[in-house]
Design an enzyme around this catalytic site. Structure first.
Site, PDB file in Angstrom:
ATOM      1  CG  ASP A 159      -1.741   1.197   1.409  1.00  0.00           C
ATOM      2  OD1 ASP A 159      -2.362   1.628   0.422  1.00  0.00           O
ATOM      3  OD2 ASP A 159      -1.771   1.758   2.522  1.00  0.00           O
ATOM      4  CG  ASP A 208      -1.897   7.582   0.434  1.00  0.00           C
ATOM      5  OD1 ASP A 208      -1.246   8.637   0.416  1.00  0.00           O
ATOM      6  OD2 ASP A 208      -2.516   7.152  -0.550  1.00  0.00           O
TER       7      ASP A 208
END
Length: 229
Positions: free
Chosen positions: A12, A14
């Protein structure tokens, strides 16, 4: 317990690779404050990992602002501030060490982020070295991503773009968000969570491992080459 055999890694972005969640927290809080509302952790947790419009809809609805503030107006107000602040984001602890290590050992990696392309470019413009090590990047506005997390679409799209036939069970996902962990598990992958320190452990449900920082990750526990330092 047998050591998993991980051959591919999916990150991922953020709150996991880049310290951007603090920016969203600040700006979302500023907007809601004008309407007498508070942007708290339970609301943030529901928005994390969601695509832009989905997260805006959740923010407006959960804050009781439906009919007062549209998701489109929320995003328009926030956009100018994001343009200024997103390029200032920094790498989170342990990112550079882990990505450099896996790249040096020939482990294929990719990024699967809910960020749209325009925001991705803003966030990564000062971190091109890290993102150039990725085999590919799947973003939230990718046509193959029909549904946002916790649906598995983005991770399955990421899986398909690796070279050759790759089994989902041989992929390790790194996530910071509860919906991201759920999406990884729905995709049939293993998942390590590096959560925000604020929530209680109920938000960690489903993760195969929870660590406070990527600095705590031990590759050899997952069948990956160990760090040399």
């Amino acid at each position: 317990m047998l050591t998993p055999t991980i051959t591919h890694v999916i990150f991922d972005m953020d709150g996991l690779l880049l310290d951007t969640e603090r920016i969203y927290t600040l700006l979302n809080g500023k907007i809601l404050e004008r309407y007498g509302k508070i942007f708290d952790w339970p609301l943030q947790a529901k928005m994390m990992g969601k695509r832009t419009m989905e997260s805006a809809q959740i923010c407006v609805n959960e804050s009781g602002l439906s009919g007062i503030l549209s998701p489109e107006a929320f995003l328009k107000e926030r956009e100018g501030m994001l343009q200024e602040l997103l390029p200032t984001c920094s790498l989170l602890p342990g990112v550079e060490r882990l990505v450099n290590h896996l790249h040096a050992k020939g482990i294929p990696m990719c990024v699967a982020t809910a960020s749209c392309t325009s925001h991705f470019l803003l966030k990564t413009q000062n971190h091109s070295k890290i993102f150039k090590m990725m085999h590919h990047i799947v973003k939230g506005d990718d046509p193959e991503v029909k549904q946002g997390k916790p649906a598995p679409d983005i991770f399955l799209a990421a899986l398909r773009r690796f070279e050759g036939i790759v089994e989902a069970s041989n992929c390790l996902v790194f996530e910071d968000a509860p919906y991201g962990i759920a999406a990884a598990k729905y995709a049939g992958m293993l998942a390590v969570m590096v959560p925000d320190p604020r929530p209680d452990i109920s938000y960690h449900e489903g993760a195969d491992q929870v660590i406070s920082s990527l600095l705590q990750f031990s590759p050899q526990n997952w069948g990956l080459p160990p760090f040399q330092d």
